[in-house]
Design a protein around this motif. Structure first.
Motif, short mmCIF file in Angstrom:
data_model
loop_
_atom_site.label_atom_id
_atom_site.label_comp_id
_atom_site.label_asym_id
_atom_site.label_seq_id
_atom_site.Cartn_x
_atom_site.Cartn_y
_atom_site.Cartn_z
N VAL A 1 -34.00 -16.76 -75.73
CA VAL A 1 -34.84 -15.86 -74.94
C VAL A 1 -35.36 -16.65 -73.76
O VAL A 1 -36.05 -17.67 -73.93
N ASP A 2 -35.02 -16.19 -72.56
CA ASP A 2 -35.49 -16.81 -71.32
C ASP A 2 -36.92 -16.34 -71.07
O ASP A 2 -37.19 -15.15 -70.98
N ASP B 1 -43.10 -14.14 -65.81
CA ASP B 1 -43.25 -15.57 -66.07
C ASP B 1 -44.69 -15.85 -66.48
O ASP B 1 -45.59 -15.98 -65.65
N ILE B 2 -44.91 -15.91 -67.80
CA ILE B 2 -46.25 -16.18 -68.34
C ILE B 2 -46.24 -17.59 -68.91
O ILE B 2 -45.41 -17.93 -69.76
N ARG B 3 -47.17 -18.43 -68.49
CA ARG B 3 -47.24 -19.82 -68.92
C ARG B 3 -47.36 -19.91 -70.45
O ARG B 3 -48.14 -19.21 -71.06
N TRP B 4 -46.57 -20.81 -71.05
CA TRP B 4 -46.58 -21.10 -72.48
C TRP B 4 -46.38 -19.85 -73.32
O TRP B 4 -47.11 -19.60 -74.28
N CYS C 1 -41.35 -15.32 -77.05
CA CYS C 1 -39.88 -15.40 -77.04
C CYS C 1 -39.33 -15.52 -78.46
O CYS C 1 -38.36 -14.86 -78.82
N ARG C 2 -39.93 -16.38 -79.24
CA ARG C 2 -39.49 -16.55 -80.63
C ARG C 2 -39.64 -15.26 -81.42
O ARG C 2 -38.75 -14.86 -82.17
N ASN C 3 -40.79 -14.60 -81.27
CA ASN C 3 -41.02 -13.35 -81.98
C ASN C 3 -40.01 -12.28 -81.58
O ASN C 3 -39.52 -11.54 -82.43
N LEU C 4 -39.72 -12.19 -80.29
CA LEU C 4 -38.72 -11.23 -79.81
C LEU C 4 -37.36 -11.51 -80.45
O LEU C 4 -36.68 -10.60 -80.93
#
Length: 138
Positions: free
Chosen positions: A40-41, A67-70, A75-78
């Motif tokens: 996930v980008d 583009d949200i910092r950290w 991404c992992r959850n998605l």
């Protein structure tokens, strides 16, 4: 054999993504047959992720539009949401998982009363033992 999904978040790191894809392409057929990979980008503005190497494995790529910092946990959850397998190996884009590690997990040799596993790791390129990685989990 147990099927596993390997998940990593990506952000502005095309060279490491290339190394990941090359590593995946080098896996044994036995591992490839039981592996799904999801990247996930995390909204990369300059170098968005591209899957441009044939690996012989189902590789999916999702991209956040902001583009949200950290934001790697999102991404992992998605990726977990879209995984086709109940067994997940989460790690960062800059950690290469060896074929033998995946094969071991697929062969169900681990303990069933353990809810999650962390992994030993080594430095690169020296291959010296190093503390477990806080973002790598099975």
């Amino acid at each position: 054999m147990r099927k596993i999904t390997l998940i990593s978040a990506y952000y502005e790191n095309p060279n490491m993504l290339k190394k990941q894809l090359e590593n995946i392409a080098s896996f044994s057929q036995e591992v490839k047959d039981n592996l799904e990979v999801i990247f996930v980008d995390d909204g990369s503005p300059e170098y968005p992720a591209k899957i441009d190497i044939e690996t012989g494995v189902k590789v999916s790529l999702y991209r956040t539009l902001v583009d949200i910092r950290w934001n790697q946990d999102f991404c992992r959850n998605l990726a977990v949401h879209y995984s086709e397998n109940p067994y997940i190996l989460l790690t960062d884009i800059d950690h290469l998982v060896p074929n033998d590690t995946l094969l071991y997990l697929m062969q169900e040799k681990h303990l069933y009363d353990v809810v999650a596993y962390r992994f030993a790791r080594v430095t690169a390129p020296g291959m010296e033992p190093y503390k477990p990685h806080p973002n790598s989990w099975f």
